[in-house]
Design a protein around this motif. Structure first.
Motif, PDB file in Angstrom:
ATOM      1  N   SER A  92     -17.405  89.335  84.681  1.00  0.00           N
ATOM      2  CA  SER A  92     -18.428  90.317  84.256  1.00  0.00           C
ATOM      3  C   SER A  92     -18.334  91.395  85.453  1.00  0.00           C
ATOM      4  CB  SER A  92     -19.917  89.999  84.445  1.00  0.00           C
ATOM      5  OG  SER A  92     -20.449  89.102  83.570  1.00  0.00           O
ATOM      6  N   GLN A 102     -21.972  95.149  83.773  1.00  0.00           N
ATOM      7  CA  GLN A 102     -22.628  94.243  83.051  1.00  0.00           C
ATOM      8  C   GLN A 102     -23.609  93.630  84.015  1.00  0.00           C
ATOM      9  OE1 GLN A 102     -18.617  92.956  81.483  1.00  0.00           O
ATOM     10  NE2 GLN A 102     -20.053  91.687  80.183  1.00  0.00           N
ATOM     11  N   LYS A 128     -27.624  93.247  83.613  1.00  0.00           N
ATOM     12  CA  LYS A 128     -28.329  91.909  83.931  1.00  0.00           C
ATOM     13  C   LYS A 128     -29.420  91.941  84.626  1.00  0.00           C
ATOM     14  CE  LYS A 128     -25.901  88.906  85.757  1.00  0.00           C
ATOM     15  NZ  LYS A 128     -25.081  87.709  86.189  1.00  0.00           N
ATOM     16  N   LEU A 165     -32.323  93.187  81.703  1.00  0.00           N
ATOM     17  CA  LEU A 165     -32.140  91.817  81.019  1.00  0.00           C
ATOM     18  C   LEU A 165     -32.732  90.643  81.916  1.00  0.00           C
ATOM     19  CD1 LEU A 165     -28.666  92.142  78.843  1.00  0.00           C
ATOM     20  CD2 LEU A 165     -31.056  92.635  78.062  1.00  0.00           C
ATOM     21  N   ARG A 206     -28.441  87.092  74.766  1.00  0.00           N
ATOM     22  CA  ARG A 206     -28.408  87.906  75.891  1.00  0.00           C
ATOM     23  C   ARG A 206     -27.026  88.402  76.234  1.00  0.00           C
ATOM     24  NH1 ARG A 206     -26.047  88.226  80.641  1.00  0.00           N
ATOM     25  NH2 ARG A 206     -26.070  86.171  81.298  1.00  0.00           N
ATOM     26  N   LYS A 207     -25.961  87.722  76.130  1.00  0.00           N
ATOM     27  CA  LYS A 207     -24.530  88.034  76.444  1.00  0.00           C
ATOM     28  C   LYS A 207     -24.128  89.076  75.556  1.00  0.00           C
ATOM     29  CE  LYS A 207     -23.217  83.539  78.037  1.00  0.00           C
ATOM     30  NZ  LYS A 207     -23.000  83.974  79.434  1.00  0.00           N
ATOM     31  N   GLU A 215     -25.955  92.420  76.395  1.00  0.00           N
ATOM     32  CA  GLU A 215     -25.588  92.719  77.787  1.00  0.00           C
ATOM     33  C   GLU A 215     -24.244  93.700  77.422  1.00  0.00           C
ATOM     34  OE1 GLU A 215     -22.484  90.634  80.785  1.00  0.00           O
ATOM     35  OE2 GLU A 215     -24.780  89.784  80.986  1.00  0.00           O
ATOM     36  N   SER A 250     -24.333  97.518  78.219  1.00  0.00           N
ATOM     37  CA  SER A 250     -23.139  98.043  79.021  1.00  0.00           C
ATOM     38  C   SER A 250     -22.240  99.036  78.689  1.00  0.00           C
ATOM     39  CB  SER A 250     -22.042  96.726  79.405  1.00  0.00           C
ATOM     40  OG  SER A 250     -23.028  95.925  80.104  1.00  0.00           O
TER      41      SER A 250
END
Length: 798
Positions: free
Chosen positions: A184, A188, A192, A196, A204-205, A208, A212
């Motif tokens: 990351s 990122q 997060k 998040l 979630r990824k 993100e 980002s």
């Protein structure tokens, strides 16, 4: 019809007939068939039929091959790939358009206090207000800013905010259930942390990733970096670089040096593990390596002069100051609860350590512990009366260096019902109940016996190892393996020799020479394997004879778990402090503290039976067996005193409670390990003094009278059924190798194999070795405290 016309007709007929023959039969020369018809009509017909049959037999193979080729043409494959790419691009575009940068920070970034409760639901502690203070990036020295970039994302200033390769790896790992997300960028991680959460999900990824990209496009790099260093968790309850600078170095962020900044940047990978004051020896090595990595990256990126880098030394942080609401024992209880919850999240949700910490620490959880309020108060009182009240630093400087740790466990449930971590969490941050940097010494000897019983091991001369087996108890006796000396001959306490002695009596009196030989008889790999099964972390430990004296590192928590497994008849017990953890409907499910059988019931119960002799007729007799509070309570346990009297232990149990108490010599300034001689007015602090006295005062005050339910016919808890076994005397020879059994000498009384020695124990009739003991790297030297000597090169954690 003329011949020419006839020929033309035949030619036209041949051309018309040819396609039919190609479909139904092999090609046949039309002229040959026509010329042959007047004279031999039957033979050509048969020939054509056979050829047609062969054609029909070969027919299926051609269409099958053709279908595969028609299905997987390069055009179709290319089209499919392009289609999937277009579909993926369209999906990402749709995701990009549908996901916006959140209007506000998440609750995780804002933070909430956790509430900790006793097992009965009464409030134990709150972890206080969130320690967070954001600062403008201009307040942080430029080179300190760059330490974070060097640590986490060297390409930060010229990337687009994402690492596609790392994100793809993280997505694949999440989908397949493997590993942790890696790679990351700072952007990122900021997204997060701030927008998040720490969950490792595909959704979630993907969010993100999109956020980002947008944040990198819409915000300046300095703003992103400022957000990252101001929202990250650094340990010690500190969120953001300003709080971290104060927590670790007592300065504002603008006063941080480059080495200090590099340490804070290194912390982000594992805040608790890398906190210098609380770190294990391994943790200290790891954080130093990480610190060097950060500075070396700065040199590579030309952000730091190589000569200045070479002159930098590791900046050890200040002693931590705990939260005022976590004074006394509360902080130790909360710290262990947080640690066990984080370990469970790392395992179950595949989070990194830093992500797990950020998800637990001060995030609005209600955490109920297994701690019994009455037992906790009783344990604290026992330490206060039996130890602290007897320490006077004004009279004896060593009294300022005494640290106590204890863990009490219910063997039937695995619940930690009481814990003592130190004098005060605000004064001694390091938890003595969980520290693994001191040797457990002779409290390890029951593990050797357990391995021998479980594996049906035999002595060097083929005798089964049981509590009645006789060994040579000569102090300093050289251990042998198949007739060869292994270069290890530990002395007994005060260098006392016992001659022929049963295993039971050797356990009662903690005879080093017996268990050193027994370890080799069993096999040190088998001994260490048994220790691991029982709950000891043996990673990195060498399987050498010196380990028979407990020369590895272990904590009261580990030893309580091992002895709880003995008490639970061989079924594995993993001590657990967390009863439940809930937050607005969600809950962290903790593993069952009671596992599978790791030791047969007979072996476990025999160890328990033997350990009752230590209490009734051995090193714990004065403090435990003769204690007026005992009132007939059946007890098993083992004392231990380490090399140079730097630690002293008593780990003991009744049918319903297991408690391990350790005393540790720790210099008040610097934290180095120091001897405990003369502490509390005792010439030498053995396991049978303060540790056993604390144990007895606590245990006899909270347990009910009960007897062990043992499935064994051996040991001090049962009547002996036969005379002790011993080897026949060998032929007299001053050069003969030592065996595990003694040479010719009168056998001990068979009526009382666990009886204490007489005031003048019989010397061994075996002549001493004609040469002094060898001293290779795994041999022991005579220590100042000879009860539990170890090899100085094999000190725990070193």
């Amino acid at each position: 019809m003329g011949r020419a016309e006839e020929r033309r007709a035949r030619q036209r007929g041949g051309r018309r007939a040819a396609p039919k023959r190609h479909r139904s039969q092999p090609t046949v020369n039309a002229q040959a068939v026509t010329d042959a018809q007047p004279s031999a009509n039957a033979e050509p017909t048969a020939h054509i039929s056979r050829a047609a049959a062969r054609g029909r037999a070969a027919k299926p193979a051609k269409p099958a091959k053709g279908r595969i080729r028609r299905l997987f043409t390069w055009k179709k494959i290319l089209g499919t790939v392009l289609g999937l790419c277009l579909l993926g691009i369209a999906g990402f575009i749709a995701l990009y358009l549908s996901v916006d940068i959140p209007a506000s920070a998440n609750k995780l970034a804002q933070g909430e206090s956790n509430v900790y409760k006793y097992s009965d639901g009464k409030i134990l502690a709150r972890d206080g207000a969130i320690n967070r203070e954001s600062v403008d990036l201009s307040k942080v020295p430029r080179k300190v800013q760059l330490t974070f970039v060097a640590a986490e994302n060297k390409s930060f200033y010229h990337d687009n905010g994402i690492d596609l390769r790392g994100t793809a790896r993280g997505l694949l790992n999440t989908l397949s259930g493997k590993g942790k997300q890696g790679g990351s960028t700072i952007t990122q991680q900021y997204v997060k942390n701030y927008y998040l959460d720490q969950d490792q999900t595909v959704t979630r990824k993907l969010k993100e990733l999109v956020i980002s990209l947008k944040v990198d496009r819409e915000e300046h790099k300095d703003d992103i970096l400022a957000g990252y260093i101001n929202t990250s968790y650094y340990g010690r309850g500190a969120y953001g670089i300003q709080a971290a600078a104060q927590a670790y170095y007592g300065v504002d962020a603008e006063k941080l040096s480059v080495p200090q900044g590099a340490y804070l940047a290194a912390l982000l990978q594992a805040p608790s593990q890398y906190d210098w004051q609380a770190a294990t020896p391994t943790g200290r090595k790891l954080v130093q390596a990480r610190w060097n990595y950060v500075l070396n990256n700065m040199v590579e990126e030309h952000w730091l002069d190589a000569a200045k880098r070479k002159a930098m030394t590791f900046p050890k942080p200040n002693e931590p100051k705990g939260d005022p609401g976590l004074s006394g024992q509360k902080g130790y209880l909360v710290a262990l609860a947080n640690t066990q919850l984080e370990q469970q999240l790392m395992k179950k949700e595949d989070l990194s350590q830093s992500d797990a910490e950020a998800k637990i620490r001060r995030q609005g959880w209600t955490i109920t512990l297994n701690i019994d309020k009455k037992k906790q108060a009783a344990l604290e009182q026992a330490v206060k009366v039996q130890l602290n009240s007897k320490l006077d630093p004004k009279k004896r400087k060593v009294d300022d260096d005494v640290q106590a740790g204890a863990v009490s466990v219910d063997p039937k449930t695995g619940r930690i019902v009481a814990l003592y971590g130190g004098r005060d969490y605000l004064k001694h941050f390091y938890n003595n109940a969980t520290r693994r940097d001191y040797q457990p010494a002779s409290t390890f000897k029951p593990v050797i016996l357990a391995a021998a019983l479980e594996d049906n091991a035999k002595t060097q001369d083929g005798k089964p190892i049981t509590p009645d087996t006789v060994y040579d108890g000569t102090s300093g006796r050289q251990v042998v393996d198949n007739g060869t000396k292994v270069g290890f001959g530990p002395p007994n306490e005060d260098k006392q020799s016992y001659g022929p002695i049963t295993v039971q009596r050797a356990m009662n009196l903690s005879v080093n020479s017996v268990f050193a030989q027994m370890g080799v008889d069993v096999g040190m790999k088998e001994v260490m394997s048994t220790a691991n099964k029982l709950g000891m972390d043996t990673k990195g430990m060498q399987a050498v004879p010196a380990q028979t004296l407990g020369s590895m590192g272990a904590s009261p928590l580990e030893m309580a778990g091992i002895y709880a497994t003995f008490d639970n008849h061989g079924t594995k017990v993993t001590p657990t402090i967390v009863k439940s953890a809930e937050k607005k409907g969600s809950e962290i499910e903790m593993p069952d503290p009671i596992g599978s059988e790791v030791l047969s019931r007979t072996a476990a119960d025999t160890v328990t039976s033997v350990l009752t002799g230590v209490v009734d007729d051995g090193t714990a007799k004065r403090s435990v067996a003769d204690n007026p509070l005992r009132d007939g309570q059946q007890v098993a346990g083992k004392t231990g005193t380490s090399d140079n009297n730097k630690s002293a232990w008593f780990t003991g149990y009744t049918p319903d409670l297991v408690t391990s108490v350790g005393l540790f010599g720790e210099a008040k300034k610097g934290g180095a390990q120091v001897p405990l001689y003369h502490a509390g007015g005792e010439p030498r602090v053995n396991g049978g003094t303060f540790p056993a006295e604390i144990w007895a005062a606590y245990t006899f005050g909270v347990t009910q009278k009960a007897k062990f339910d043992l499935d064994t016919t051996q040991g001090a808890a049962v009547e002996p059924t036969k005379s002790p076994t011993h080897s026949p005397p060998p032929a007299p020879s001053t050069s003969a190798p030592h065996s595990s059994a003694p040479p010719s000498s009168p056998p001990p009384s068979s009526s009382s194999p666990s009886a204490p020695p007489s005031s003048s124990p019989p010397p061994s009739s075996e002549p001493p070795s004609s040469s002094p003991p060898a001293s290779p790297s795994n041999s022991a030297t005579t220590p100042d405290n000879p009860e539990d000597p170890i090899n100085p090169l094999r000190r725990s954690g070193q």
